[in-house]
Design a protein around this motif. Structure first.
Motif, PDB file in Angstrom:
ATOM      1  N   LEU A 247     -25.239 -13.921  38.700  1.00 34.60           N
ATOM      2  CA  LEU A 247     -24.728 -14.417  36.250  1.00 34.60           C
ATOM      3  C   LEU A 247     -23.563 -13.556  36.227  1.00 34.60           C
ATOM      4  O   LEU A 247     -23.596 -13.866  35.305  1.00 34.60           O
ATOM      5  CB  LEU A 247     -25.783 -13.975  35.856  1.00 34.60           C
ATOM      6  N   THR A 249     -22.876 -10.983  35.118  1.00 30.94           N
ATOM      7  CA  THR A 249     -22.674  -9.903  34.075  1.00 30.94           C
ATOM      8  C   THR A 249     -22.717  -8.473  33.965  1.00 30.94           C
ATOM      9  O   THR A 249     -23.748  -8.206  34.735  1.00 30.94           O
ATOM     10  CB  THR A 249     -23.892 -10.685  32.880  1.00 30.94           C
ATOM     11  N   GLU A 264     -27.571 -11.652  28.213  1.00 27.03           N
ATOM     12  CA  GLU A 264     -26.329 -12.486  28.580  1.00 27.03           C
ATOM     13  C   GLU A 264     -27.363 -13.879  28.589  1.00 27.03           C
ATOM     14  O   GLU A 264     -28.391 -13.851  28.428  1.00 27.03           O
ATOM     15  CB  GLU A 264     -25.086 -12.454  28.727  1.00 27.03           C
ATOM     16  N   HIS A 265     -26.936 -15.036  28.842  1.00 23.42           N
ATOM     17  CA  HIS A 265     -27.236 -16.083  29.072  1.00 23.42           C
ATOM     18  C   HIS A 265     -28.599 -15.966  28.527  1.00 23.42           C
ATOM     19  O   HIS A 265     -29.665 -17.344  29.464  1.00 23.42           O
ATOM     20  CB  HIS A 265     -28.102 -15.886  30.467  1.00 23.42           C
ATOM     21  N   HIS A 268     -29.530 -20.425  28.398  1.00 26.53           N
ATOM     22  CA  HIS A 268     -30.092 -21.407  29.988  1.00 26.53           C
ATOM     23  C   HIS A 268     -31.067 -20.233  30.432  1.00 26.53           C
ATOM     24  O   HIS A 268     -31.079 -19.180  31.634  1.00 26.53           O
ATOM     25  CB  HIS A 268     -29.015 -21.076  31.049  1.00 26.53           C
ATOM     26  N   ARG A 271     -31.373 -20.502  34.216  1.00 28.04           N
ATOM     27  CA  ARG A 271     -30.832 -20.251  35.593  1.00 28.04           C
ATOM     28  C   ARG A 271     -31.008 -18.734  35.807  1.00 28.04           C
ATOM     29  O   ARG A 271     -30.909 -18.354  37.104  1.00 28.04           O
ATOM     30  CB  ARG A 271     -29.620 -20.445  34.669  1.00 28.04           C
TER      31      ARG A 271
END
Length: 305
Positions: A247, A249, A264-265, A268, A271
């Motif tokens: 990812l 990150t 983060e993310h 989503h 995911r």
């Protein structure tokens, strides 16, 4: 061009023995949506009335568009649109007729602005329908239309979503966001629906018992109420490697108990969970977390109390 549309310095208002505003210094930047947060009786409406000339301060100063003199403030207020208390809507008249009366009362030249304003708030199709037959949402839109007559640069709105159903709240939010982004109108708005302000405002002021406790931007609020995904897996070290490798990150933290907070993310989550599952990790816990504006506000005024 002045950076601020409204600034107050040590603004105080007393009603007999009651202190409604206590030494308030507030700053509203041009182009912002300023969410004014406080309980009933905290002083929100009082400050709005002082800023718009509906009441006069006991002490302190008000600056509008960089002007603070008495005559200059009168001129500056012509650049404002105001919906603090329910405007005088005439129930037996149509939306267009209501706006025409307000246009004449305020000396706004020409009728061209009426059609444009009705289109702006989505009431152009009401035709001969009388205001008394409007839904609450339509009446709120008509009140906003009255405030928008004369193309104001600064809107002052006290509880514009009060009494609206969830659909009406979303429609009002989208309309105000469009007025701000597409037309560039600066907005001062109070609301008791704090989750809505969190979706709308770019700046915030928290007031409690007449005192301004804090001013902060949306970024500052989000840092204080930072959202994250709480992840618990059978191997935090392997999970950390997956987050970095798959990812891309490093915006996460592994806590001493092995729980991971991923910052983060957030949009989503599937995911993230998919990448962890594909790596053969057993996911024991996976949930969005973070402090909401309501809890931050409650904690803030609780600390003051």
């Amino acid at each position: 061009m002045n950076e601020y549309v409204l600034r107050t310095r040590r603004l105080t208002k007393k009603y007999k023995n009651q202190l409604a505003l206590d030494d308030v210094s507030l700053n509203i930047r041009r182009g912002s949506i300023y969410g004014f947060i406080g309980q009933n009786g905290a002083g929100k409406s009082t400050l709005m009335k002082l800023a718009t000339g509906m009441a006069f301060p006991t002490s302190g100063t008000i600056e509008l568009f960089g002007e603070s003199g008495e005559k200059e403030l009168v001129r500056a207020r012509r650049r404002m649109g105001i919906a603090i208390e329910q405007p005088a809507l005439f129930p037996q008249l149509t939306a267009k007729e209501n706006l025409e009366i307000h246009r004449l009362q305020r000396g706004i030249p020409g009728m061209e602005g009426i059609k444009k304003t009705l289109e702006l708030v989505g009431l152009e199709g009401t035709g001969m329908k009388k205001a008394r037959n409007f839904s609450l949402g339509m009446k709120q839109r008509l009140a906003l239309a009255v405030a928008l007559l004369g193309d104001p640069e600064f809107l002052v709105l006290d509880e514009p979503t009060n009494g609206l159903d969830p659909v009406g709240v979303v429609e009002m939010r989208d309309l105000l966001r469009r007025l701000n982004r597409e037309i560039g109108i600066t907005i001062l708005i109070s609301s008791h629906i704090l989750s809505e302000l969190h979706l709308l405002a770019t700046h915030y002021g928290i007031i409690h018992k007449g005192r301004l406790l804090e001013e902060l931007t949306l970024d500052e609020l989000q840092r204080k109420c930072r959202q994250y995904i709480r992840i618990k897996v059978d191997s935090p070290q392997r999970a950390a490697a997956v987050l970095e490798r798959e990812l891309a990150t490093t915006e996460f933290e592994v806590l001493p108990d092995g729980t991971i907070q991923l910052f983060e993310h957030l949009e989503h989550p599937s995911r993230v969970s998919g990448a962890l599952a594909e790596a053969g990790l057993a996911i024991e816990q996976f949930m969005p977390m973070g402090e909401a504006l309501e809890s931050y506000f409650t904690k803030r005024i609780g600390g003051e109390a």
